[in-house]
Design an enzyme around this catalytic site. Structure first.
Site, short mmCIF file in Angstrom:
data_model
loop_
_atom_site.label_atom_id
_atom_site.label_comp_id
_atom_site.label_asym_id
_atom_site.label_seq_id
_atom_site.Cartn_x
_atom_site.Cartn_y
_atom_site.Cartn_z
N HIS A 14 0.87 -1.18 0.00
CA HIS A 14 0.00 0.00 0.00
C HIS A 14 0.90 1.23 0.00
O HIS A 14 1.39 1.65 1.05
CB HIS A 14 -0.94 0.01 1.21
CG HIS A 14 -1.99 -1.05 1.15
ND1 HIS A 14 -3.04 -0.99 0.27
CD2 HIS A 14 -2.13 -2.21 1.82
CE1 HIS A 14 -3.80 -2.07 0.42
NE2 HIS A 14 -3.26 -2.82 1.35
N LYS A 44 -17.02 -4.02 -2.52
CA LYS A 44 -17.39 -3.02 -3.52
C LYS A 44 -18.52 -3.53 -4.41
O LYS A 44 -19.37 -2.77 -4.86
CB LYS A 44 -16.17 -2.69 -4.39
CG LYS A 44 -15.00 -2.10 -3.63
CD LYS A 44 -13.75 -2.05 -4.52
CE LYS A 44 -12.52 -1.67 -3.71
NZ LYS A 44 -11.29 -1.79 -4.52
#
Length: 623
Positions: A152, A575
């Site tokens: 990340h 999502k």
């Protein structure tokens, strides 16, 4: 940061100390913000905080107030506001972690019942369920938990900031000492204030875009500076729990390796053009240099600690023989040992071991060929200490070092490799010379790949850049395992896997790159489909059943000891289907995958793609 909350919130008595800490630290951060940013920033922070609290409590006008405040800020004011709240939450989160230490100490002092969820509690429940010691030992022999660090870039915080947070935590832990005086506590809080203030005056992230190396250093900081330290206490707690619950029968119990670590940083090619075969090799080289240097420093510490003289304590002949052999291997290290230490066999041997580790870092022939050789040296010393009244004269420290070597090897963390299924489809289709490849049904693609596998078919077309890049990754996997050990590279993960051909494609690409071992055509690689959307999770059992029934893939599984890993994604399913729908789809998929694998006689491992946030599957889902 001292605004009172309008609604009363009740805290259980066990958390009253945490509430006090949060109050003290919150006031400290508020003073720091006023000092560093001025009254204007402090007022904006308090206004935003108060509006956010009222919004959470359902006051609709507070949402408008908060929105208007945010919209009125300049870019610099917004940045300072974010940094102010970040500073607050960092110290509060550290306080919560320290409170967990406090709570654990409270349980250990009480000794009436183990802490719920602790290893002692777990072992006690196994005992109460009728599990014998032999059954517990067998169960632990089957357990392997492998937390995996993922990449990340936004989290690639400067190392100096991470070190400051470590020091803050240590100061907060020091406040737990019941004998501490008021002046001592003021000194500790002053040190916390200093770290918080210098953190404010330091840019959290460099101005340049974080590179893969930046991401790697961020992850390896936690592995080498935190996890490396806590591995021995973890196993000691597990050993103590078993011995306490099962009594004299477990007096010699020592837990097997149940914990290893993985990483995607440097191996996650999915959507990242900056990750390649070169970053795989570079990341593993960095892993090796860090862990070998850690061992070297620990060996020098053991040399300082184990000062036994031959005139005062006996040692096994094997220790003396290794000392003699290693002295010839690294004569420069032997020459640097003062003559007054030459009658201290453990001290001399550990200096020589450190010398061999230095040679390992240089790639010299005098270095270790693998971590198992270092572990064997430590075993030799441990046996000698046990045999010659050394149980309380260094054995504990040697066993701690041995736990680390068995956990981290010479690779530190296993590097997983990940790539999107669409990339594999494009490369396989191009190299097979099939122009309509991606528009064909998945079943047709799978049959065509099976034919290529069975006939040992070679690529029919020239390799374009994407194909060269893809095949180079598989060659890097083979090179790394030879250079850095069999555990250096772990599984190969296929993002957005949808059908059996996505898995078979990896086997074909691996063969084309020359990644084969043993019998001709056998690929020494665990291929892991990652099912991410709700639809793909629903179809996952069907896909795996088809693979289990496929003779070519079944042959591959036989070479992999009948083991299959499947990864289930949380982020994309969230999502796609929302929080509740995602969790339900994952729950159903897990049940069905276990049943499908059991029916096929395959040993299934589930790889959970859970991150720290709710959007990535975080949270206490078992509750």
């Amino acid at each position: 940061m001292a605004t009172k909350i309008s609604r009363d919130i009740s805290f259980p008595p066990k958390d009253s100390a945490l509430r006090r800490d949060v109050g003290i630290l919150g006031a400290m951060v508020g003073e720091m913000i006023r000092e560093q940013g001025g009254e204007g920033l402090f007022a904006r922070v308090e206004e935003a905080r108060g509006a956010a609290i009222r919004r959470r409590e359902g006051e609709t006008e507070a949402e408008v107030e908060l929105t208007d405040l945010m919209a009125s800020l300049s870019a610099r004011e917004a940045e300072d506001l974010v940094r102010a709240f970040t500073a607050y939450f960092q110290v509060v989160n550290l306080a919560e972690k320290v409170h967990r230490i406090r709570r654990r100490r409270d349980y250990l002092r009480a000794e009436d019942a183990p802490q719920p969820g602790s290893m002692g509690d777990t072992i006690q429940r196994l005992h109460d369920a009728g599990r014998t010691l032999a059954e517990v030992e067998a169960l632990l022999g089957e357990v392997l938990v492998e937390p995996v660090f993922t990449a990340h870039p936004t989290e690639a915080t400067r190392r100096t900031i991470l070190e400051k947070q470590q020091r803050i935590a240590r100061h907060l832990v020091a406040r737990l000492d019941a004998s501490i005086t008021k002046p001592e506590e003021r000194t500790l809080l002053s040190r916390v204030r200093s770290e918080v203030t210098t953190s404010w005056q330091t840019e959290t992230h460099p101005a340049e875009r974080p590179s893969v190396l930046d991401e790697l250093e961020h992850v390896l900081f936690f592995v080498t500076e935190v996890i490396y330290r806590v591995i021995p206490p973890f196993y000691e707690a597990l050993d103590d729990a078993v011995r306490e619950v099962y009594g004299e029968a477990a007096a010699s119990f020592q837990a097997p390796v149940v914990l290893r670590f993985g990483s995607w940083v440097g191996g996650d090619l999915d959507g990242n053009p900056f990750v390649s075969a070169d970053t795989i090799l570079g990341a593993l080289a960095r892993h090796r240099s860090l862990i070998v240097d850690r061992y070297r420093r620990e060996m020098l510490a053991l040399a300082s600690q184990l000062s036994q003289s031959l005139t005062r304590a006996a040692v096994d002949d094997e220790v003396l023989q290794r000392e003699k052999r290693y002295a010839a291997m690294v004569p420069e290290t032997m020459a640097a040992i003062p003559p007054r230490h030459r009658d201290m066999p453990y001290r001399v041997l550990f200096h020589l071991i450190a010398g061999r580790l230095s040679a390992t870092l240089r790639g010299s022939a005098q270095g270790y060929g693998g971590a198992e050789q270092l572990a064997d040296d430590l075993e030799v010393v441990a046996r000698s200490l046990e045999a010659h009244a050394g149980a309380h004269a260094g054995l504990f420290a040697v066993r701690r070092a041995l736990r680390r070597v068995r956990t981290f090897g010479f690779h530190l963390t296993t590097l997983d490799v990940r790539q999107d299924a669409a990339v594999h489809r494009a490369v396989v289709g191009a190299l097979l010379g099939e122009s309509d490849w991606e528009s064909r049904p998945a079943a047709e693609r799978a049959e065509r790949i099976r034919l290529a596998l069975r006939e040992g078919e070679r690529p029919a077309a020239e390799q374009d850049d994407e194909a060269k890049r893809t095949l180079a990754v598989f060659r890097a996997i083979g090179t790394s395992r030879v250079r850095y050990g069999p555990h250096s590279v772990g599984v190969y993960i296929i993002s957005m896997a949808q059908a059996p051909d996505d898995v078979l494609s990896v086997l074909l690409l691996a063969r084309w790159s020359g990644l084969e071992h043993g019998e001709p055509g056998q690929v020494p690689l665990d291929v892991v489909p990652l099912f991410e959307t709700v639809e793909d999770l629903t179809r996952a059992p069907e896909v795996m059943a088809a693979l289990y029934q496929d003779p070519d893939y079944r042959s591959h599984l036989t070479e992999r000891e009948g083991r299959q890993m499947v990864m289930i994604g949380y982020s994309d399913s969230n999502k796609d289907g929302g929080l509740v729908g995602s969790r339900w789809a994952i729950h159903r998929a897990q049940e069905a995958l276990v049943q499908t694998s059991d029916e096929a006689g395959v040993r299934l491992t589930l790889f959970h793609g859970r991150g720290g946030t709710v959007s990535r599957g975080g949270g206490k889902t078992h509750h």
